[in-house]
Write an enzyme that holds these catalytic residues in place. Structure first.
Site, PDB file in Angstrom:
ATOM      1  N   HIS A 139      10.352 -24.154   8.067  1.00 46.27           N
ATOM      2  CA  HIS A 139       9.337 -24.876   8.847  1.00 46.27           C
ATOM      3  C   HIS A 139       7.922 -24.737   8.288  1.00 46.27           C
ATOM      4  O   HIS A 139       7.148 -25.692   8.339  1.00 46.27           O
ATOM      5  CB  HIS A 139       9.309 -24.367  10.301  1.00 46.27           C
ATOM      6  CG  HIS A 139      10.541 -24.699  11.077  1.00 46.27           C
ATOM      7  ND1 HIS A 139      10.531 -24.897  12.440  1.00 46.27           N
ATOM      8  CD2 HIS A 139      11.834 -24.869  10.681  1.00 46.27           C
ATOM      9  CE1 HIS A 139      11.767 -25.164  12.858  1.00 46.27           C
ATOM     10  NE2 HIS A 139      12.572 -25.149  11.801  1.00 46.27           N
ATOM     11  N   THR A 166       2.913  -1.416   8.763  1.00 38.42           N
ATOM     12  CA  THR A 166       3.334  -2.336   9.822  1.00 38.42           C
ATOM     13  C   THR A 166       3.596  -3.746   9.310  1.00 38.42           C
ATOM     14  O   THR A 166       4.218  -4.545  10.013  1.00 38.42           O
ATOM     15  CB  THR A 166       2.214  -2.460  10.872  1.00 38.42           C
ATOM     16  OG1 THR A 166       1.040  -2.946  10.197  1.00 38.42           O
ATOM     17  CG2 THR A 166       1.918  -1.125  11.539  1.00 38.42           C
ATOM     18  N   HIS A 197       6.979 -31.122   9.350  1.00 40.44           N
ATOM     19  CA  HIS A 197       6.556 -29.807   8.869  1.00 40.44           C
ATOM     20  C   HIS A 197       5.480 -29.940   7.782  1.00 40.44           C
ATOM     21  O   HIS A 197       4.528 -29.168   7.741  1.00 40.44           O
ATOM     22  CB  HIS A 197       7.755 -29.013   8.359  1.00 40.44           C
ATOM     23  CG  HIS A 197       8.726 -28.658   9.445  1.00 40.44           C
ATOM     24  ND1 HIS A 197       8.324 -28.120  10.645  1.00 40.44           N
ATOM     25  CD2 HIS A 197      10.075 -28.795   9.521  1.00 40.44           C
ATOM     26  CE1 HIS A 197       9.385 -27.924  11.420  1.00 40.44           C
ATOM     27  NE2 HIS A 197      10.461 -28.334  10.769  1.00 40.44           N
ATOM     28  N   ASP A 218       0.877  -1.177   0.000  1.00 40.42           N
ATOM     29  CA  ASP A 218       0.000   0.000   0.000  1.00 40.42           C
ATOM     30  C   ASP A 218       0.914   1.226   0.000  1.00 40.42           C
ATOM     31  O   ASP A 218       2.134   1.106  -0.195  1.00 40.42           O
ATOM     32  CB  ASP A 218      -0.988  -0.043   1.190  1.00 40.42           C
ATOM     33  CG  ASP A 218      -0.319   0.217   2.531  1.00 40.42           C
ATOM     34  OD1 ASP A 218       0.930   0.306   2.588  1.00 40.42           O
ATOM     35  OD2 ASP A 218      -1.047   0.331   3.540  1.00 40.42           O
ATOM     36  N   HIS A 219       0.325   2.410   0.207  1.00 42.99           N
ATOM     37  CA  HIS A 219       1.123   3.641   0.175  1.00 42.99           C
ATOM     38  C   HIS A 219       2.216   3.628   1.242  1.00 42.99           C
ATOM     39  O   HIS A 219       3.306   4.141   1.023  1.00 42.99           O
ATOM     40  CB  HIS A 219       0.205   4.860   0.367  1.00 42.99           C
ATOM     41  CG  HIS A 219      -0.643   4.778   1.595  1.00 42.99           C
ATOM     42  ND1 HIS A 219      -1.713   3.902   1.701  1.00 42.99           N
ATOM     43  CD2 HIS A 219      -0.577   5.414   2.790  1.00 42.99           C
ATOM     44  CE1 HIS A 219      -2.265   4.029   2.897  1.00 42.99           C
ATOM     45  NE2 HIS A 219      -1.591   4.941   3.574  1.00 42.99           N
ATOM     46  N   CYS A 252       3.321  -3.091   3.934  1.00 45.69           N
ATOM     47  CA  CYS A 252       2.482  -1.943   4.290  1.00 45.69           C
ATOM     48  C   CYS A 252       3.202  -1.204   5.418  1.00 45.69           C
ATOM     49  O   CYS A 252       4.410  -1.401   5.599  1.00 45.69           O
ATOM     50  CB  CYS A 252       1.055  -2.364   4.638  1.00 45.69           C
ATOM     51  SG  CYS A 252       0.839  -3.329   6.140  1.00 45.69           S
TER      52      CYS A 252
HETATM   53  C1  RB5 Z   1      -1.802   2.756   6.472  1.00 47.42           C
HETATM   54  O1  RB5 Z   1      -1.802   3.975   7.130  1.00 47.42           O
HETATM   55  C2  RB5 Z   1      -1.538   1.623   7.454  1.00 47.42           C
HETATM   56  O2  RB5 Z   1      -2.649   1.434   8.268  1.00 47.42           O
HETATM   57  C3  RB5 Z   1      -1.185   0.360   6.708  1.00 47.42           C
HETATM   58  O3  RB5 Z   1      -0.063   0.596   5.925  1.00 47.42           O
HETATM   59  C4  RB5 Z   1      -0.823  -0.837   7.570  1.00 47.42           C
HETATM   60  O4  RB5 Z   1       0.121  -0.511   8.543  1.00 47.42           O
HETATM   61  C5  RB5 Z   1      -1.948  -1.608   8.102  1.00 47.42           C
HETATM   62  O5  RB5 Z   1      -1.794  -2.639   8.761  1.00 47.42           O
END
Ligand code: RB5
Length: 143
Positions: A97, A66, A133, A7-8, A64
């Site tokens: 695994h 996180t 596994h 994503d961004h 993304c």
């Molecule tokens: C976007 O702001 C953020 O929520 C996304 O990139 C991600 O971290 C979601 O889990």
């Protein structure tokens, strides 16, 4: 062929991953997003997840902010085993695994240098093919 998606929040790190794969001579397909404009990570998680599940691509990398949302979404696709890894030990272990077929990372969690080491570890580590596994992975699909 490696399927890439972000994503961004993961766009800038994905550009670094693309450059790195090019330097290593590894082919990839970018399933988006294509700019830092705000967008919704499930779209790209599902596109990469489907490409990996239907064997269009051998492995995938999703990024993304996180790594959490995009890995949760990818794991909804049958046949996907997306692993969120922010260290090389986990990246190696999840290939050996879990036969993880998608690496997820959070661009707001780790730096570029570390992320590229994790990418290399993930791509260069084969599944162990150990019976225990294989049995456990098969059981994931059961309810
Ligand atoms: C976007 O702001 C953020 O929520 C996304 O990139 C991600 O971290 C979601 O889990």
């Amino acid at each position: 062929m490696i399927a890439l998606g972000s994503d961004h929040g993961g766009y800038a790190l994905k550009q670094e991953v693309m450059k790195h794969l090019e330097e290593r001579g590894i082919e990839y397909k970018d399933y988006g997003c294509y700019s830092e404009e705000s967008c919704d990570y499930p779209e790209f998680a599902h596109a990469v997840g489907k490409a990996v599940a239907n064997k269009e691509c051998e492995l995938g990398i999703l990024i993304c902010g996180t790594g959490i949302g995009i890995s949760i979404a990818a794991n909804k696709i049958k046949g996907v085993r997306a692993a969120l890894c922010h260290d090389c030990f986990s990246a190696e272990a999840t290939r050996e695994h879990n036969d993880a077929n998608i690496l997820a990372m959070g661009a707001r969690v780790i730096g570029v240098g570390h992320a590229l080491k994790i990418v290399d570890t993930f791509l260069d580590t084969p599944f162990s093919k150990d019976e225990r596994h294989i049995r456990r992975i098969a059981a994931i699909e059961e309810d």
